[in-house]
Design an enzyme around this catalytic site. Sequence first.
Site, PDB file in Angstrom:
ATOM      1  CG  ASP A   1      -8.439   2.210   5.849  1.00  0.00           C
ATOM      2  OD1 ASP A   1      -7.242   2.142   6.149  1.00  0.00           O
ATOM      3  OD2 ASP A   1      -8.947   1.648   4.865  1.00  0.00           O
ATOM      4  CG  HIS A  34      -4.840   4.111   2.523  1.00  0.00           C
ATOM      5  ND1 HIS A  34      -5.842   4.864   3.076  1.00  0.00           N
ATOM      6  CD2 HIS A  34      -5.256   2.832   2.603  1.00  0.00           C
ATOM      7  CE1 HIS A  34      -6.826   4.059   3.467  1.00  0.00           C
ATOM      8  NE2 HIS A  34      -6.503   2.819   3.191  1.00  0.00           N
ATOM      9  CG  HIS A  62      -7.728  -0.534   0.069  1.00  0.00           C
ATOM     10  ND1 HIS A  62      -9.063  -0.470   0.370  1.00  0.00           N
ATOM     11  CD2 HIS A  62      -7.068  -0.044   1.134  1.00  0.00           C
ATOM     12  CE1 HIS A  62      -9.214   0.052   1.590  1.00  0.00           C
ATOM     13  NE2 HIS A  62      -8.015   0.331   2.070  1.00  0.00           N
ATOM     14  CD  GLU A  73      -2.996  -0.935   2.310  1.00  0.00           C
ATOM     15  OE1 GLU A  73      -3.136   0.171   2.852  1.00  0.00           O
ATOM     16  OE2 GLU A  73      -3.633  -1.939   2.638  1.00  0.00           O
TER      17      GLU A  73
HETATM   18 ZN    ZN Z   1      -7.311   1.038   3.804  1.00  0.00          ZN
END
Ligand code: ZN
Length: 137
Positions: free
Chosen positions: A87, A74, A76, A28
């Site tokens: 998150d 961010h 995934h 990530e």
């Molecule tokens: Zn996440």
Amino acid sequence: MKIKKIMGIAKDTLNFILEASRSTHPNEFVGLLQTEKEVIANIILLPGTISSNTSAVIRLEMLPMDLYSVGSVHSHPTQNKTPSLADLRMFSKKGDYHIIACYPYDEQSWACYDRLGNRRDIKVLNIKFDENEELLW
Ligand SMILES: [Zn+2]
């Protein structure tokens, strides 16, 4: 903290996010969002970010106290762009604009959420900032 109104995200910045997510895959990519003239235009990559293929954690204690950020970004590595419980905990700590990009990292595979994890629509703006940080349409 005062919530800042955002007009949208610069197209170049969104492309940078998708490109960084692609090149970090299957790990990530994590960063913070900064604005110029009410447009999300900068991504700050954080030193000390822990990245793995199961979770990414922004280490808020690594941030300079005076660093202004409107939120986070961010990626995934799956096709799921729904925020996880981790998150949501992170969203509530910093800013009100949180972008998640998901595999395959194309123009449709991202979403923006507020600090509570509700979807929010932000416009993709085809603008550039010149050296003097003037807004060019
Ligand atoms: Zn996440």
